[in-house]
Design an enzyme around this catalytic site. Structure first.
Site, mmCIF file in Angstrom:
data_model
loop_
_atom_site.group_PDB
_atom_site.id
_atom_site.type_symbol
_atom_site.label_atom_id
_atom_site.label_comp_id
_atom_site.label_asym_id
_atom_site.label_seq_id
_atom_site.Cartn_x
_atom_site.Cartn_y
_atom_site.Cartn_z
ATOM 1 N N GLU A 134 1.088 -12.835 12.720
ATOM 2 C CA GLU A 134 1.788 -11.693 13.312
ATOM 3 C C GLU A 134 1.761 -10.533 12.320
ATOM 4 O O GLU A 134 2.046 -10.719 11.131
ATOM 5 C CB GLU A 134 3.253 -12.049 13.615
ATOM 6 N N HIS A 191 2.306 3.459 -9.059
ATOM 7 C CA HIS A 191 2.144 2.023 -9.344
ATOM 8 C C HIS A 191 3.325 1.513 -10.175
ATOM 9 O O HIS A 191 3.874 0.448 -9.906
ATOM 10 C CB HIS A 191 0.821 1.772 -10.079
ATOM 11 N N ARG A 200 -0.900 9.188 -9.790
ATOM 12 C CA ARG A 200 -0.975 7.939 -9.031
ATOM 13 C C ARG A 200 -0.349 6.761 -9.796
ATOM 14 O O ARG A 200 0.352 5.935 -9.213
ATOM 15 C CB ARG A 200 -2.441 7.594 -8.694
ATOM 16 N N ASP A 244 0.832 -1.216 0.000
ATOM 17 C CA ASP A 244 0.000 0.000 0.000
ATOM 18 C C ASP A 244 0.864 1.263 0.000
ATOM 19 O O ASP A 244 1.974 1.259 0.533
ATOM 20 C CB ASP A 244 -0.918 -0.028 1.236
ATOM 21 N N GLY A 245 0.318 2.312 -0.576
ATOM 22 C CA GLY A 245 0.959 3.629 -0.511
ATOM 23 C C GLY A 245 1.514 4.146 -1.830
ATOM 24 O O GLY A 245 2.201 5.177 -1.835
ATOM 25 N N ASN A 262 -11.011 -2.352 -5.067
ATOM 26 C CA ASN A 262 -10.237 -1.473 -5.963
ATOM 27 C C ASN A 262 -10.918 -1.270 -7.320
ATOM 28 O O ASN A 262 -10.586 -0.329 -8.034
ATOM 29 C CB ASN A 262 -8.813 -2.013 -6.161
ATOM 30 N N ARG A 284 2.300 -4.864 6.169
ATOM 31 C CA ARG A 284 1.544 -3.816 5.466
ATOM 32 C C ARG A 284 2.376 -2.544 5.451
ATOM 33 O O ARG A 284 2.882 -2.104 6.487
ATOM 34 C CB ARG A 284 0.195 -3.525 6.124
ATOM 35 N N GLY A 292 -0.034 5.585 -4.319
ATOM 36 C CA GLY A 292 -0.628 6.881 -4.679
ATOM 37 C C GLY A 292 0.011 8.011 -3.889
ATOM 38 O O GLY A 292 0.376 9.054 -4.449
HETATM 39 C C1 IPE Z 1 -5.405 -2.607 -0.002
HETATM 40 O O1 IPE Z 1 -5.052 -1.294 -0.265
HETATM 41 C C2 IPE Z 1 -5.476 -3.397 -1.277
HETATM 42 C C3 IPE Z 1 -4.208 -3.618 -1.964
HETATM 43 C C4 IPE Z 1 -3.028 -3.299 -1.525
HETATM 44 C C5 IPE Z 1 -4.324 -4.292 -3.224
HETATM 45 P P1 IPE Z 1 -6.150 -0.154 -0.388
HETATM 46 O O2 IPE Z 1 -5.452 1.120 -0.621
HETATM 47 O O3 IPE Z 1 -7.170 -0.546 -1.397
HETATM 48 O O4 IPE Z 1 -6.821 -0.201 1.053
HETATM 49 P P2 IPE Z 1 -7.728 0.845 1.830
HETATM 50 O O5 IPE Z 1 -8.867 1.184 0.932
HETATM 51 O O6 IPE Z 1 -6.895 2.044 2.135
HETATM 52 O O7 IPE Z 1 -8.123 0.132 3.070
HETATM 53 C C1 IPE Z 2 -1.549 0.289 -3.339
HETATM 54 O O1 IPE Z 2 -1.335 1.661 -3.379
HETATM 55 C C2 IPE Z 2 -1.829 -0.298 -4.709
HETATM 56 C C3 IPE Z 2 -3.210 -0.747 -4.918
HETATM 57 C C4 IPE Z 2 -4.151 -0.757 -4.015
HETATM 58 C C5 IPE Z 2 -3.536 -1.248 -6.247
HETATM 59 P P1 IPE Z 2 -2.531 2.692 -3.386
HETATM 60 O O2 IPE Z 2 -2.908 2.965 -4.797
HETATM 61 O O3 IPE Z 2 -3.641 2.230 -2.522
HETATM 62 O O4 IPE Z 2 -1.849 3.970 -2.762
HETATM 63 P P2 IPE Z 2 -2.441 4.963 -1.668
HETATM 64 O O5 IPE Z 2 -2.913 4.122 -0.531
HETATM 65 O O6 IPE Z 2 -3.560 5.721 -2.316
HETATM 66 O O7 IPE Z 2 -1.291 5.834 -1.296
HETATM 67 MG MG MG Z 3 -4.044 2.452 -0.553
#
Ligand code: IPE
Ligand code: IPE
Ligand code: MG
Length: 248
Positions: free
Chosen positions: A208, A38, A34, A21-22, A69, A189, A24
């Site tokens: 864990e 990716h 964004r 995650d993160g 998503n 995570r 974006g």
């Molecule tokens: C979780 O991330 C899903 C993936 C990493 C594929 P999200 O960015 O979708 O999660 P939320 O919406 O912040 O919980």
């Molecule tokens: C995780 O990064 C990738 C996917 C969920 C596909 P995000 O796209 O959720 O990035 P943030 O959480 O918005 O930073």
């Molecule tokens: Mg995210």
């Protein structure tokens, strides 16, 4: 940051799951779109897969795209699907070389045909990889997994092949998309969010959790080692007392 020699090779989790995650937020910090986040996440995926295989992790599950998503802007979803096709094509030779078997869990039939085709080819090509299994969770959610398991168990009961009173926790596990794969001992995570986001709900019962503020595109093998080292310092009690663990 941890180095590989600090990891106890006798206490490696068999299954590590990762919520990547993160992306974006990483792109936003850099003033980019964004999708740039990716695209910049591929190095993190590659390093994590290699570090896991080298450490002796047998199963690595990466949450790449959740059921939820699909609700993102259409152009982001499309860009993610294209990136998926491109990445699978680009990385398959390395997976083959490193003895890594690719598999996928989730509603694969909902992915665009090009993705399904690329994925099926890579799964077939890498099927003999015996070092580590890389499980991509795509169009996946824990509630979907439990629902499809319940539906298939109900079908077996209706057909007279399964008696309701025979249904145990092992039965439920055997109908999940992760059948035959041990539950993850460790969940990583990134991006600091302290939630499961509908990932492996059943399978994470006693996992864990390792949550880092790092954004996924910045995650490197040393951070994977940090997570392994943190895991090795945990006392996994499974409901027992600490004293019971030292006696047995
Ligand atoms: C979780 O991330 C899903 C993936 C990493 C594929 P999200 O960015 O979708 O999660 P939320 O919406 O912040 O919980
Ligand atoms: C995780 O990064 C990738 C996917 C969920 C596909 P995000 O796209 O959720 O990035 P943030 O959480 O918005 O930073
Ligand atoms: Mg995210």
């Amino acid at each position: 940051m941890a180095v590989r020699s600090e990891i106890d090779s006798q206490n490696i989790p068999a299954h590590v799951a990762v919520i990547m995650d993160g992306n974006g937020r990483w792109a936003k910090q850099k003033g980019g779109l964004r999708i740039f986040g990716h695209q910049s996440a591929i190095t993190a995926v590659r390093e994590t897969v290699e570090a896991a295989a080298e450490a002796g992790v047998r199963y690595l599950t990466l949450y790449a795209f959740s059921t939820e998503n699909w609700s993102r802007p259409a152009h982001e979803v499309m860009a993610l699907m294209q990136l998926l096709v491109h990445t699978i094509r680009q990385e398959t030779p390395t997976l083959l070389k490193n003895g890594i078997r690719l598999q996928a869990i989730g509603q694969i039939e909902n992915l665009p045909n090009s993705c399904q085709k690329e994925l099926a080819e890579a799964i077939e090509l890498t099927k003999d990889g015996s070092r580590t299994t890389l499980l991509l969770a795509l169009s996946y959610s824990g509630r979907w997994d439990l629902t499809q398991a319940a539906r298939r168990m109900a079908q077996e009961v209706a057909a007279g092949r399964l008696q309701p009173e025979q249904i145990t926790e092992q039965t439920v596990a055997s109908f999940l998309s992760t059948a035959g794969i041990p539950d993850p001992e460790l969940l990583i995570r990134t991006s600091g969010e302290q939630r499961i986001s509908n990932f492996l709900l059943w399978q994470l019962a006693y996992t864990e959790l390792f949550i880092t503020d790092l954004l996924w595109p910045d995650f490197r093998r040393e951070h994977f080692y940090d997570a392994l080292r943190a895991y090795q310092q945990r006392e996994r009690r499974f409901g027992k007392t600490s004293e019971q663990l030292t006696v047995s």
